[in-house]
Design an enzyme around this catalytic site. Structure first.
Site, PDB file in Angstrom:
ATOM      1  N   ASP A   1      34.926  42.087  33.232  1.00 16.41           N
ATOM      2  CA  ASP A   1      34.765  43.516  33.506  1.00 16.41           C
ATOM      3  C   ASP A   1      35.959  44.068  34.292  1.00 16.41           C
ATOM      4  O   ASP A   1      36.116  45.270  34.421  1.00 16.41           O
ATOM      5  CB  ASP A   1      33.445  43.820  34.225  1.00 16.41           C
ATOM      6  CG  ASP A   1      33.315  43.166  35.590  1.00 16.41           C
ATOM      7  OD1 ASP A   1      34.195  42.373  35.976  1.00 16.41           O
ATOM      8  OD2 ASP A   1      32.307  43.445  36.276  1.00 16.41           O
TER       9      ASP A   1
ATOM     10  N   SER B   1      31.063  37.373  39.129  1.00 17.83           N
ATOM     11  CA  SER B   1      32.271  38.143  38.869  1.00 17.83           C
ATOM     12  C   SER B   1      33.519  37.353  39.242  1.00 17.83           C
ATOM     13  O   SER B   1      33.776  36.312  38.669  1.00 17.83           O
ATOM     14  CB  SER B   1      32.203  39.484  39.609  1.00 17.83           C
ATOM     15  OG  SER B   1      33.265  40.321  39.248  1.00 17.83           O
TER      16      SER B   1
ATOM     17  N   ASP C   1      38.856  38.835  34.579  1.00 22.54           N
ATOM     18  CA  ASP C   1      38.104  37.968  35.490  1.00 22.54           C
ATOM     19  C   ASP C   1      37.002  37.237  34.712  1.00 22.54           C
ATOM     20  O   ASP C   1      36.822  37.482  33.512  1.00 22.54           O
ATOM     21  CB  ASP C   1      37.562  38.781  36.666  1.00 22.54           C
ATOM     22  CG  ASP C   1      36.463  39.750  36.296  1.00 22.54           C
ATOM     23  OD1 ASP C   1      36.346  40.093  35.108  1.00 22.54           O
ATOM     24  OD2 ASP C   1      35.715  40.180  37.183  1.00 22.54           O
TER      25      ASP C   1
ATOM     26  N   ASP D   1      33.812  37.362  34.188  1.00 26.55           N
ATOM     27  CA  ASP D   1      32.824  38.075  33.357  1.00 26.55           C
ATOM     28  C   ASP D   1      33.444  39.243  32.601  1.00 26.55           C
ATOM     29  O   ASP D   1      32.727  40.056  32.005  1.00 26.55           O
ATOM     30  CB  ASP D   1      31.618  38.527  34.181  1.00 26.55           C
ATOM     31  CG  ASP D   1      31.943  39.590  35.218  1.00 26.55           C
ATOM     32  OD1 ASP D   1      33.056  39.539  35.784  1.00 26.55           O
ATOM     33  OD2 ASP D   1      31.096  40.457  35.484  1.00 26.55           O
TER      34      ASP D   1
END
Length: 570
Positions: free
Chosen positions: A306, A143, A302, A304
């Protein structure tokens, strides 16, 4: 004990030459050897996350295989091998390799895999699990963590990250994989020939895009005003670049400038030390481009994709105002509930879901529209779980969910937070307000005037290694040992200890906390304030959350700073 394991990794030919060489180079550095081998990298309730490197307490192909073998054992026990597992990965160092190793371990256990051909956002993995009717999903990502980290998150067939009982059962199966002889793998060519290793891509992308666009409320307004909205966007070297630009283009937004220096995927994150939209330093290049192009809004996802960070222009001062996750979440929630109410598209028995550390403004917004407000523990997986429960119980219809850490989800096509849909809805809202000669910041000020000046903050204390973990444990034990009478100027009305499952009021009454057990302490305070303390589930940190309600922005800021100081002194 840790030295014995270290010596085994140095000498056992099961481990590749590069791994053994890396570890032999640590000879004599007892502190580093201990940190790498004093424990197995913990598979928590969401998966693995750790520093990349050789050792049992590191992210590497061996710890990934071991975790995957435990997952495979559990899938087989649930008779889910034929359903298969969807696998995605982000731009981080070793993400492609870890995702491939996970697939081949599952294949060696007779379980089909559907691995994306290249990097994809985490929410698209959640969507793919449901679209392909898989038993589970894996995404390789850390993340928003620093560059030296990577991680491994597991999803179940509902598309949400694993929740009870699956999380505990999978953890148990992984714990039972205590020798490398138990871990299976196979050759990719053989796995493909047997129909076990499958590659996915464009067909899932297209279906995902269609679901995103279904969340649009006013496509006609977007079409009218889209070209007048100036947008600056940065994917922070992550997975968001292609899907974010695609959805904006298909909705008609033509004036989108991407930060070139941060456009290409790169796990070394060369332009940022910390690829997190919550970190002000990550915005330097985007703000520079915004000022050069006179942008209306600035967006950052960010690695990834999400989480979404937002800045919007204040036309009165000309400066760009930073939106917290609570602020952008409330802006989207108010837009959805107001416009769906007006257009008659709000479903019956609508529900808004938030975590316990998210803004209390959500309660006021939900009440204003007669929407059920449901609170869950920290972690978006618990919001995803509520969608499943609503469907199973035929009770409520999920409309929107949010958490303070820059994550939200509109619609039920996925069961995890999705920055792509947040981008889409914020840009649509910006176009909507533009037709009224308002900016997103103007809209935010109207929301504050309507519901109250709610403000929230987060402070963290990093304590690394075995010693740090013990310190965090001691701090939590001290805090739960006695309920304080006050925190700063605020009286403590009640204390919820979610580990003990109790809620104790100032007058001594005790009741159930109302949520599953978790190492979290929450204080209900006077004058609409609150604070909460918990260890991070993914980083060596203890986290302090706090919130107030003020009579103006300045009053809320003043109160928030006072509460923060008092809380950190506890």
């Amino acid at each position: 004990m840790y030295n014995e394991v270290y010596n085994e990794w140095c000498s056992n030919t099961y481990f590749d030459e590069a791994t053994r060489g890396e570890l032999k180079g640590l000879a004599g550095n007892d502190e580093e050897i201990r940190d790498r081998f004093y424990r197995k990298l913990e598979f928590g309730t969401g998966g693995l996350r750790g520093v990349i490197g050789a050792g049992t307490n590191r992210m590497n192909i061996y710890t990934v295989r071991q975790a995957t073998q435990g997952l495979a054992d559990y899938i087989i026990s649930q008779h889910g091998g034929d359903k298969g597992v969807a696998i995605a990965y982000d731009s981080r160092i070793m993400s492609p390799e870890f995702s491939r190793e996970a697939a081949l371990c599952l294949n060696a256990n007779g379980i089909k895999t559907y691995r994306f051909e290249s990097l994809r956002p985490t929410p698209e993995l959640s969507f793919a699990v449901r679209k392909l009717r898989c038993i589970a999903g894996i995404v390789i990502t850390a993340s928003h963590n620093p560059r030296e980290y990577n991680g491994y998150k597991v999803y179940w067939e509902d598309g949400a990250q694993i929740t009870p009982p699956h999380d505990k059962n999978i953890m148990k199966c992984i714990a039972e994989v205590n020798s490398w002889e138990q871990v299976k793998t196979m050759d990719e060519e053989d796995a493909r020939a047997k129909g076990l290793y499958n590659t996915i891509g464009a067909e899932i992308d297209d279906a995902y895009m269609e679901e995103l666009k279904k969340q649009s409320i006013h496509p006609e307004i977007t079409g009218q005003a889209a070209d007048s909205i100036k947008i600056v966007y940065t994917p922070l070297h992550g997975t968001g670049n292609i899907p974010v630009r695609r959805v904006l283009k298909e909705l008609g937004f033509t004036n989108v400038q991407v930060v070139k220096e941060q456009e290409a995927p790169d796990g070394t994150f060369p332009t940022v030390a910390y690829p997190n939209p919550e970190d002000a330093k990550a915005w330097e290049l985007a703000l520079k481009l915004a000022k050069e192009t006179d942008a209306d809004i600035i967006l950052a996802t960010d690695p990834d994709a999400d989480r979404l960070g937002v800045y919007a222009k204040d036309t009165k001062t000309g400066r760009y105002v930073s939106f917290t996750g609570n602020m952008s979440g409330m802006l989207i929630a108010e837009y959805i509930l107001r416009e769906r109410t007006k257009t008659g598209t709000l479903p019956e028995n609508p529900a808004l879901v938030e975590t316990i550390v998210t803004t209390d403004m959500a309660k006021a917004v939900a009440a204003s529209y007669g929407v059920k407000l449901v609170e869950v523990l920290t972690g978006f997986k618990y919001i995803g779980e509520q969608i499943k429960l609503f469907e199973e119980n035929n009770s409520y219809n999920y409309v929107f969910g949010l958490e303070e850490s820059y994550g939200c989800l509109a619609g039920t096509y996925a069961r995890d937070k999705d920055a792509c849909v947040a981008v889409m809805l914020l840009c649509e809202a910006a176009a909507f307000y533009k037709t009224q000669n308002k900016t997103l910041w103007d809209a935010m000020l109207e929301i504050y005037e309507k519901y109250g000046y709610y403000k929230e903050g987060l402070a963290t204390l990093t304590l690394k290694g075995e010693k740090g973990a013990e310190e965090i444990k001691g701090m939590m034990e001290k805090m739960r040992s006695k309920m304080p009478e006050s925190i700063g100027e605020y009286k403590v009305l009640a204390m919820r200890d979610y580990l003990e499952g109790t809620r104790k009021t100032a007058d001594g009454k005790e009741s159930a906390a109302g949520l599953p057990k978790s190492n979290v302490i929450y204080f209900e305070l006077s004058n609409g304030a609150w604070c909460c303390v918990r260890p991070s589930g993914t980083e060596p940190k203890i986290k302090y959350y706090y919130g107030v309600k003020g009579s103006s922005l300045e009053d809320a800021d003043f109160k928030l700073e006072g509460l923060k100081k008092a809380l950190m002194e506890q």
